[in-house]
Enzyme design. Sequence first.
Site: not given
Ligand code: NAD
Length: 498
Positions: A156-157, A180, A182, A233, A255, A289, A391
């Site tokens: 979502w960020n 899919k 967020a 995520g 990522e 991130c 984090e």
């Molecule tokens: P999250 O991992 O909770 O969710 C990310 C996505 O994954 C959402 O669409 C969620 O519905 C889905 N998801 C959740 N559980 C899942 C599962 N078991 N299987 C498949 N999909 C699943 O993360 P968030 O809170 O939405 O975002 C923040 C995180 O994302 C932070 O850790 C941040 O560092 C990371 N992030 C990384 C980058 C990068 O480029 N490395 C960029 C942006 C955000």
Amino acid sequence: MILKSAPELWFDPVPWIDGKSCSGTNAIPVCNPATGELIALAERADEKLLNLAIEGAVKAFAPWSNASAVLRGGILKLVATLILEDRDRLARLLTLEQGKPYAQALGEVQYAASFFQWFGEEARRVYGRIAPHADSGREYWIEKGPAGVAGLITPWNFPLAQGAKKIAAALAAGCTAVWKPAERTPLIALAMGPLLREAGLPDGVLQIVPAPGRLTGRVFADHRSIRVLSLTGSTATGSDLMVEAARGIKRVSLELGGNAPFIVLPDADIELAAEHLVRLKLFVSGQVCVTANRVFVPSSIESTLVDAVAEKILAARVGNGLWEGIDAGPLIHAQACQGVDGCVDSAIRQGAQVVCRNQSYLSDASLQQASFYPPTVLRRVQDDMSVACDEVFGPVIPILTYEKVPEAIRRANATPYGLAAYVYGRDLSLCRAVASSLQVGIVGVNEWRPLTAEIPFGGVKASGIGAEGGEEGLHEFLSTRVISMPKPSPGSSDPISP
Ligand code: NAD
């Protein structure tokens, strides 16, 4: 005070499958994090609808992957143009749904368009090669082709840009995909459906389905036609998805989370370091991130840096992202504030000291239901406090001191994460040496935002596998085939034979 009005929704907040809106199964409330107000009820997909979306992408695969790369690239470049034409409305929607200030939302919209432009150009640069064979009458043809249907999962960020990076690369490679987004931010993703159609994207090439994360991971992993799983995520989600993907031997591109060190060298321009650090931490209110999570500063200049940072944090305007001149918006939801507060409280109990907190938003009655966290500067932070080793997704600046540069490097690397790092100093040879010793995917030297579509961005260690952007981003969605061929025989009519 109000810079921009909230846009009316111009599309149905329901799954986008085979080029049209489809009814979902149950609705999720999407709220404005700056006010707590309901914006829309977005319908989401269940297992049946997710499978239907995948089947649509399977059907669209043959014509799309066989279309010329020039045609595919042309459509992607048109998507970039249409995004830019509609940037004001998209940015307002992004602010409304995600909370980031309008100027940052506009930046995200332009950044998203740049990936469609870049991969639209890269689509025509997928080259094979010919390699020599041990048998002089034969040669190897090494071909690159689309890996198959891709499952794309985003956070979502940066709800538009994270999708754009994956979609543009997958479609340029000739893959079809199911995206899919967020569940907190489905609207900006669903806004892309009609826009992609207007650009001429054939139905089914990209399906957009808000759905629960765990369910989606399982359905994607179990479907035999999905060949690539690409997730942005948290590290925990990446690990769960890898376990799921292992069953079907799917390729994963991950990522994940970060814990970036921000190293201020003894000769740094302190004013520049402080200014960039504050911009980096206020960007999306620290919910990034690559945000700086640990600021390492020589103890001899710590007070000077702390004063400069505190002055800028206190001058920042925190509020509703649609208002004029806002530097930082709310966090995504109230639980996020509690999580950040827990880390800060625990650090204080362990000896950290609060230098300042910007609570200027408290005076505005319209923000009382919102999920704001005050931009906060903490000094006397130790490496093992959770505010430094986890984090922390919020506008908190933890300051740690060091005595010698090698010590700063060692401590910067003492984390499971390896995404981004920042180095500030005047001696560029030293900056370069420090940057080369950091176990991360990207380093900004005297720069707080070194990201662009032209370069590969991806983490090492627990921060991920693979990269987005650059030519590398395309390779995440390509597979390799080798054909061992007899060389063509020159024959008697060969024009170059004597
Ligand atoms: P999250 O991992 O909770 O969710 C990310 C996505 O994954 C959402 O669409 C969620 O519905 C889905 N998801 C959740 N559980 C899942 C599962 N078991 N299987 C498949 N999909 C699943 O993360 P968030 O809170 O939405 O975002 C923040 C995180 O994302 C932070 O850790 C941040 O560092 C990371 N992030 C990384 C980058 C990068 O480029 N490395 C960029 C942006 C955000």
